[in-house]
Design an enzyme around this catalytic site. Structure first.
Site, PDB file in Angstrom:
ATOM      1  N   HIS A   1      44.833  -0.156  17.557  1.00  0.00           N
ATOM      2  CA  HIS A   1      43.784  -0.970  16.935  1.00  0.00           C
ATOM      3  C   HIS A   1      43.387  -0.312  15.613  1.00  0.00           C
ATOM      4  O   HIS A   1      43.337  -0.965  14.560  1.00  0.00           O
ATOM      5  CB  HIS A   1      42.590  -1.063  17.886  1.00  0.00           C
ATOM      6  CG  HIS A   1      41.530  -2.023  17.454  1.00  0.00           C
ATOM      7  ND1 HIS A   1      40.406  -2.292  18.217  1.00  0.00           N
ATOM      8  CD2 HIS A   1      41.386  -2.796  16.337  1.00  0.00           C
ATOM      9  CE1 HIS A   1      39.654  -3.182  17.603  1.00  0.00           C
ATOM     10  NE2 HIS A   1      40.219  -3.489  16.459  1.00  0.00           N
TER      11      HIS A   1
ATOM     12  N   TYR B   1      32.406  -2.121  28.811  1.00  0.00           N
ATOM     13  CA  TYR B   1      33.722  -2.001  29.445  1.00  0.00           C
ATOM     14  C   TYR B   1      34.054  -3.255  30.261  1.00  0.00           C
ATOM     15  O   TYR B   1      35.141  -3.827  30.139  1.00  0.00           O
ATOM     16  CB  TYR B   1      33.768  -0.764  30.349  1.00  0.00           C
ATOM     17  CG  TYR B   1      34.021   0.522  29.603  1.00  0.00           C
ATOM     18  CD1 TYR B   1      35.311   0.903  29.249  1.00  0.00           C
ATOM     19  CD2 TYR B   1      32.974   1.361  29.253  1.00  0.00           C
ATOM     20  CE1 TYR B   1      35.558   2.077  28.561  1.00  0.00           C
ATOM     21  CE2 TYR B   1      33.200   2.542  28.564  1.00  0.00           C
ATOM     22  CZ  TYR B   1      34.494   2.899  28.217  1.00  0.00           C
ATOM     23  OH  TYR B   1      34.721   4.065  27.522  1.00  0.00           O
TER      24      TYR B   1
ATOM     25  N   HIS C   1      43.530   1.646  21.807  1.00  0.00           N
ATOM     26  CA  HIS C   1      42.539   2.053  20.795  1.00  0.00           C
ATOM     27  C   HIS C   1      43.242   2.592  19.549  1.00  0.00           C
ATOM     28  O   HIS C   1      42.870   2.284  18.412  1.00  0.00           O
ATOM     29  CB  HIS C   1      41.638   3.157  21.351  1.00  0.00           C
ATOM     30  CG  HIS C   1      40.576   2.696  22.292  1.00  0.00           C
ATOM     31  ND1 HIS C   1      39.705   1.673  21.989  1.00  0.00           N
ATOM     32  CD2 HIS C   1      40.216   3.152  23.529  1.00  0.00           C
ATOM     33  CE1 HIS C   1      38.859   1.501  22.999  1.00  0.00           C
ATOM     34  NE2 HIS C   1      39.150   2.375  23.946  1.00  0.00           N
TER      35      HIS C   1
ATOM     36  N   GLU D   1      36.374  -2.159  23.523  1.00  0.00           N
ATOM     37  CA  GLU D   1      37.278  -1.807  24.615  1.00  0.00           C
ATOM     38  C   GLU D   1      38.302  -2.901  24.910  1.00  0.00           C
ATOM     39  O   GLU D   1      39.276  -2.671  25.629  1.00  0.00           O
ATOM     40  CB  GLU D   1      36.477  -1.514  25.888  1.00  0.00           C
ATOM     41  CG  GLU D   1      35.556  -0.313  25.805  1.00  0.00           C
ATOM     42  CD  GLU D   1      36.298   0.994  25.586  1.00  0.00           C
ATOM     43  OE1 GLU D   1      37.470   1.101  26.012  1.00  0.00           O
ATOM     44  OE2 GLU D   1      35.703   1.911  24.980  1.00  0.00           O
TER      45      GLU D   1
ATOM     46  N   HIS E   1      45.817   2.361  27.850  1.00  0.00           N
ATOM     47  CA  HIS E   1      44.479   2.030  27.355  1.00  0.00           C
ATOM     48  C   HIS E   1      44.184   2.767  26.049  1.00  0.00           C
ATOM     49  O   HIS E   1      43.786   2.153  25.048  1.00  0.00           O
ATOM     50  CB  HIS E   1      43.450   2.396  28.425  1.00  0.00           C
ATOM     51  CG  HIS E   1      42.031   2.177  28.014  1.00  0.00           C
ATOM     52  ND1 HIS E   1      41.299   1.074  28.393  1.00  0.00           N
ATOM     53  CD2 HIS E   1      41.185   2.926  27.245  1.00  0.00           C
ATOM     54  CE1 HIS E   1      40.084   1.143  27.884  1.00  0.00           C
ATOM     55  NE2 HIS E   1      39.988   2.266  27.185  1.00  0.00           N
ATOM     56  N   GLU E   2      44.362   4.073  26.061  1.00  0.00           N
ATOM     57  CA  GLU E   2      44.025   4.855  24.863  1.00  0.00           C
ATOM     58  C   GLU E   2      44.958   4.519  23.707  1.00  0.00           C
ATOM     59  O   GLU E   2      44.542   4.507  22.547  1.00  0.00           O
ATOM     60  CB  GLU E   2      44.069   6.353  25.178  1.00  0.00           C
ATOM     61  CG  GLU E   2      43.095   6.810  26.261  1.00  0.00           C
ATOM     62  CD  GLU E   2      41.639   6.468  25.960  1.00  0.00           C
ATOM     63  OE1 GLU E   2      41.296   6.192  24.798  1.00  0.00           O
ATOM     64  OE2 GLU E   2      40.827   6.460  26.914  1.00  0.00           O
TER      65      GLU E   2
END
Length: 672
Positions: free
Chosen positions: A470, A606, A467, A492, A463-464
């Site tokens: 991105h 989220y 980010h 998110e 997940h992180e």
């Protein structure tokens, strides 16, 4: 030595080694430069894009990275004086930025450029978006109000800055602590006690347990003693009691500011620029999802209650209900009983170095990137890894990423990505490259084993990293359109998309290897792990609904004195279906950093964004999970634009249609 290292690293390397005096001086210098540029813009007699918008955008380009570094250090430095100086510098920088954004003379110049439709039509689409975005920022900072109203709004905003910095400092600095005997920690694996500090308490040897994630989460998942789990959660929920008052004041001030701006509630003001647009749309989304999830939760509650009743009967104790400290423990037991999935067994196949490399390989393959680890990097702590990011063919350098994965005193206590420098085009046509860091709190290595991740930790890292990439893949002309400018209920989505790869057997078997033998994770174990994916999905997602509904309850209200503590406790019990503590001092809102960290009236994002990520995965990726052609489409339509275009436009281009929530509902075990 440092200078030689920096010359060997591709791209401009940021300096994280700052003294308190250097931090203060840097903040003062940035504030002076900002004032100088704004004075020049305000003095323009015939404002144009070239003499008004461009200087403001170039200021963001040039100073954004330096400002971010000196604010970032409060979250990572091992020196408390540096952390304190960083916090104070951030307050000064934010106050200066806020005052600049409320200058009527500057807004007048910006507005004249916006209103010059003939000149605007000659600009390219990103420059047009820049003018519109800047004008909107000034308007939403009170330009258009009377002088008296604007002065009041400025006073409110300054106080909100102070409250946010103080809230964050408290959560970073004030770890909770509890002491337990070995018997009280029955159920925890042997490696939990390896290298763990001990302390004599009334002549009894006890283990020291903090509220850092690697200490707390295993207790909440595996400690057999209900009292131990209760005391652990109490340590977490009472460690920053002063934060309740800070949040209470912030909520009151946000409402006052919204009313000054002509809105009924703070949520109405915040949502205007998001995909959701209105509080009504958010509440309809949350309530509809809650109704659907309640059906799943009914069955899950029965399973959990059955297990706890059996435990109470075996111990000769009465069953008094399900409590918030039971959720993780009994959810974990259900997985073990139904799917034979043991977190302790699974984590042996997820040593952090192999997982990190494996996850980077996923992003390399799909997004056509290359990650080169920098040896002996100039970083803020020896645990931190630094990578150069390149196009896969080596044709272009894209930026730097940092991975700071383990807990330490004073460090930010959860998992997040900090964008540190946005990418942009320089005057000579070359690019300044973006920089970002992951901050996480995964279990550290011990004297007997490397750092081992749970499968939940693997999903968090995926997940992180979403980010992070991105941010790195944004290809805009102006730093103004970096990661922080992406619509808040979409931001998110790219990170949630890549969580899906953590459930793909073919992907897991490429990098999940036993830390002792090097053997890949057995296929049967992967199959059991994947089969357990939606176990507890109703209760887990209701917990997310609760956080979003609490956020809306305190921010979509006209009651300036809404009771933070009672609202939190009441909604948690109603929505999550677990009783809270009778201890009046307990309240999870005290460490709910999102409410003071930019997610106010935005936590719904989220789940809102997850419907988009599930749609993208099911539509484009699921049948070809490592297809770089799809990955490049994803980069072009979703990542590259940053905040320069409306997220809905990129989604429609990538999907070839408008998005829907069918794939999301199916992904959590619900059908429409």
């Amino acid at each position: 030595m440092a200078s030689r290292l920096q010359r060997a690293i591709k791209g401009a390397v940021l300096n994280f080694q700052r003294t308190p005096a250097e931090i203060s001086a840097a903040a003062s210098r940035l504030i002076a430069q900002e004032k100088q540029v704004h004075d020049q813009v305000a003095a323009q007699t015939t404002p144009t894009f070239a003499n008004t918008i461009k200087p403001l955008a170039k200021l963001e380009n040039a100073n954004g990275g330096e400002a971010a570094v000196i604010s970032f250090l409060q979250n990572v430095s091992t020196d408390k004086q540096v952390r304190d100086a960083s916090s104070e510098a951030e307050k000064s920088l934010l106050s200066s930025r806020m005052a600049s954004m409320m200058r009527a003379d500057v807004y007048k110049s910006v507005k004249q450029v916006l209103d010059n439709k003939e000149e605007l039509a000659k600009l390219d689409s990103e420059d047009q978006a820049l003018v519109e975005s800047m004008a909107r920022q000034y308007r939403r900072n009170g330009l258009g109000l009377s002088n008296e109203q604007r002065a009041k709004l400025e006073e409110i905003k300054k106080r909100l800055i102070d409250l946010g910095v103080e809230f964050s400092r408290n959560t970073n600095e004030k770890d909770g602590e509890a002491l337990f005997t070995r018997q009280e920690l029955d159920g925890l694996p042997e490696d939990y006690f390896c290298d763990r500090p001990v302390r004599l308490h009334n002549g009894v040897k006890k283990y020291v347990v903090t509220t850092k994630y690697p200490d707390m989460v295993p207790i909440m998942q595996m400690a057999k003693s209900e009292d131990t789990r209760r005391l652990m959660l109490q340590a977490e929920e009472t460690r920053c009691p002063e934060n309740i008052a800070l949040l209470q004041e912030a909520v009151k001030l946000r409402l006052e500011a919204a009313r000054l701006m002509g809105y009924k509630t703070h949520a109405e003001f915040m949502l205007e620029v998001n995909m959701a647009k209105t509080p009504q749309n958010v509440l309809e989304f949350e309530n509809d999802l809650r109704e659907r999830l309640d059906v799943l939760a009914d069955a899950e509650i029965k399973e959990i209650e059955k297990l706890k009743r059996a435990d109470m009967e075996a111990a000769g104790q009465p069953f008094k209900g399900l409590f918030s400290w039971d959720f993780r423990y009994y959810s974990n037991l259900v997985k073990e009983h139904k799917h034979n999935v043991s977190e302790e067994l699974v984590k042996q196949y997820f040593p952090v170095e192999q997982v990190t490399r494996g996850i980077l390989d996923i992003y390399q393959n799909i997004l056509r990137l290359r990650f080169d680890k920098v040896p002996d990097p100039p970083v803020w702590h020896p645990d931190v890894a630094m990578y150069e990011v390149w196009e896969a063919d080596g044709s272009e350098f894209l930026g730097h990423i940092y991975l700071d994965l383990f807990p330490r005193p004073g460090k930010y206590g959860h998992a997040c990505v900090n964008p540190i420098r946005n990418g942009y085009e320089k005057e000579d046509g070359t690019r300044e490259h973006p920089v970002a860091a992951i901050l996480a709190n995964f279990p550290k290595p011990t004297s007997t084993a490397p750092a081992l991740l749970t499968h939940d930790d693997v999903i968090t890292l995926l997940h992180e990293m979403g980010h992070l990439l991105h941010h790195i893949c944004i290809q805009t002309k102006w730093a103004h359109f970096g990661l922080d400018s992406v619509q808040h209920d979409f931001i998110e989505c790219p990170s949630q998309l890549f969580e899906n790869w953590g459930w793909e057997p073919s992907v897991l078997q490429k990098f999940a290897v036993h830390y002792k033998t090097g053997e890949p994770i057995p296929q049967q174990l992967v199959e059991r792990l994947v089969a357990a994916k939606n176990e507890g999905a109703g209760l887990f997602n209701l917990r997310q609904v609760f956080f979003g509904m609490f956020d809306m309850a305190i921010h979509n209200t006209t009651d300036a004195n809404v009771d933070i503590r009672s609202t939190y406790m009441k909604l948690r019990e109603q929505i999550t279906r677990f009783h809270g503590s009778s201890n009046r001092e307990c309240c999870g809102a005290a460490t709910f950093g999102h409410m003071m960290g930019g997610y106010d009236a935005g936590y719904y994002g989220y789940l809102w964004a997850k419907s988009f990520s599930a749609d993208m995965y099911a539509t484009r990726f699921e049948s070809a999970i490592e297809d770089p052609r799809t990955g490049m489409d994803y980069r072009r339509h979703i990542l590259h634009p940053g905040g320069s275009v409306d997220a809905a436009a990129g989604l429609e281009k990538f999907l070839g249609r408008n998005p829907n929530n069918a794939a999301f509902l199916k992904s959590i075990g619900l059908e429409q």
